[in-house]
Scaffold this motif. Structure first.
Motif, PDB file in Angstrom:
ATOM      1  N   GLY A 261      62.110  60.519  10.256  1.00  0.00           N
ATOM      2  CA  GLY A 261      62.446  61.551   9.278  1.00  0.00           C
ATOM      3  C   GLY A 261      61.773  61.415   7.932  1.00  0.00           C
ATOM      4  N   ASN A 262      60.890  60.454   7.791  1.00  0.00           N
ATOM      5  CA  ASN A 262      60.151  60.350   6.531  1.00  0.00           C
ATOM      6  C   ASN A 262      59.142  61.482   6.452  1.00  0.00           C
ATOM      7  N   THR A 263      59.039  62.068   5.266  1.00  0.00           N
ATOM      8  CA  THR A 263      58.185  63.238   5.105  1.00  0.00           C
ATOM      9  C   THR A 263      57.141  63.041   4.017  1.00  0.00           C
ATOM     10  N   ASN A 264      56.099  63.832   4.116  1.00  0.00           N
ATOM     11  CA  ASN A 264      55.043  63.850   3.113  1.00  0.00           C
ATOM     12  C   ASN A 264      54.491  65.266   3.090  1.00  0.00           C
ATOM     13  N   TYR A 265      54.130  65.733   1.897  1.00  0.00           N
ATOM     14  CA  TYR A 265      53.712  67.131   1.752  1.00  0.00           C
ATOM     15  C   TYR A 265      52.433  67.246   0.945  1.00  0.00           C
ATOM     16  N   ALA A 266      51.668  68.268   1.272  1.00  0.00           N
ATOM     17  CA  ALA A 266      50.530  68.618   0.437  1.00  0.00           C
ATOM     18  C   ALA A 266      51.044  69.079  -0.922  1.00  0.00           C
ATOM     19  N   ASP A 267      50.251  68.830  -1.950  1.00  0.00           N
ATOM     20  CA  ASP A 267      50.676  69.207  -3.296  1.00  0.00           C
ATOM     21  C   ASP A 267      50.970  70.699  -3.402  1.00  0.00           C
TER      22      ASP A 267
ATOM     23  N   THR B 100      60.086  72.127   3.460  1.00  0.00           N
ATOM     24  CA  THR B 100      60.836  70.965   3.918  1.00  0.00           C
ATOM     25  C   THR B 100      60.696  70.840   5.429  1.00  0.00           C
ATOM     26  N   ALA B 101      60.215  69.696   5.878  1.00  0.00           N
ATOM     27  CA  ALA B 101      60.096  69.433   7.310  1.00  0.00           C
ATOM     28  C   ALA B 101      61.334  68.689   7.794  1.00  0.00           C
ATOM     29  N   SER B 102      61.751  69.009   9.002  1.00  0.00           N
ATOM     30  CA  SER B 102      62.872  68.314   9.621  1.00  0.00           C
ATOM     31  C   SER B 102      62.622  68.273  11.127  1.00  0.00           C
TER      32      SER B 102
ATOM     33  N   LEU C  90      62.117  68.973  18.853  1.00  0.00           N
ATOM     34  CA  LEU C  90      61.820  70.110  17.982  1.00  0.00           C
ATOM     35  C   LEU C  90      61.510  69.621  16.581  1.00  0.00           C
ATOM     36  N   VAL C  91      60.572  70.295  15.955  1.00  0.00           N
ATOM     37  CA  VAL C  91      60.228  70.025  14.563  1.00  0.00           C
ATOM     38  C   VAL C  91      60.268  71.346  13.823  1.00  0.00           C
ATOM     39  N   TYR C  92      60.792  71.317  12.622  1.00  0.00           N
ATOM     40  CA  TYR C  92      60.956  72.539  11.835  1.00  0.00           C
ATOM     41  C   TYR C  92      60.207  72.436  10.512  1.00  0.00           C
ATOM     42  N   LEU C  93      59.882  73.600   9.978  1.00  0.00           N
ATOM     43  CA  LEU C  93      59.324  73.668   8.630  1.00  0.00           C
ATOM     44  C   LEU C  93      60.022  74.802   7.903  1.00  0.00           C
ATOM     45  N   LEU C  94      60.892  74.435   6.975  1.00  0.00           N
ATOM     46  CA  LEU C  94      61.560  75.421   6.135  1.00  0.00           C
ATOM     47  C   LEU C  94      60.651  75.713   4.959  1.00  0.00           C
TER      48      LEU C  94
END
Length: 112
Positions: A52-58, A65-67, A74-78
């Motif tokens: 569940g660790n996340t990283n995002y483009a600036d 938010t990824a989950s 399943l993977v989600y992107l809010l």
């Protein structure tokens, strides 16, 4: 090989929200979200590890938010506060190296 299917895209007004889904046919570890806008190269958007660790483009940090659901694969992107520049076809694949065949992606269009 695990297959990936993206869904959840659509047309939304600027400032709106969408949630994308990535369904995997088997176990997946670190997954990335990527996008490709018309006339541009595909770019990385976000990564989520199995824990569940996340990283995002600036460009999306603080808005996306990824989950994930490891039981359902399943993977989600809010995606909140969407901007016209977020318009693209969105894909999921392994990260940081893309090792699986690309799915068809899901189109996100943000109108101004």
């Amino acid at each position: 090989q695990v297959q990936l299917v993206e869904s959840g895209g659509g047309l939304v007004q600027a400032g709106g929200s969408l949630t994308l889904s990535c369904a995997a046919s088997g176990r997946i570890d670190t997954i990335g979200w990527y996008r490709q806008a018309p006339g541009k190269q595909r770019e990385w958007v976000a990564t989520i590890t199995r824990s569940g660790n996340t990283n995002y483009a600036d460009s999306v940090k603080g808005r996306f938010t990824a989950s994930r659901d490891n039981v359902q694969n399943l993977v989600y992107l809010l995606m909140n506060s969407l901007k016209p520049e977020d318009t693209a076809v969105y894909y999921c694949n392994t990260a940081p190296t893309t090792r699986l065949a690309w799915g068809q992606g899901t189109q996100v269009t943000v109108s101004s």
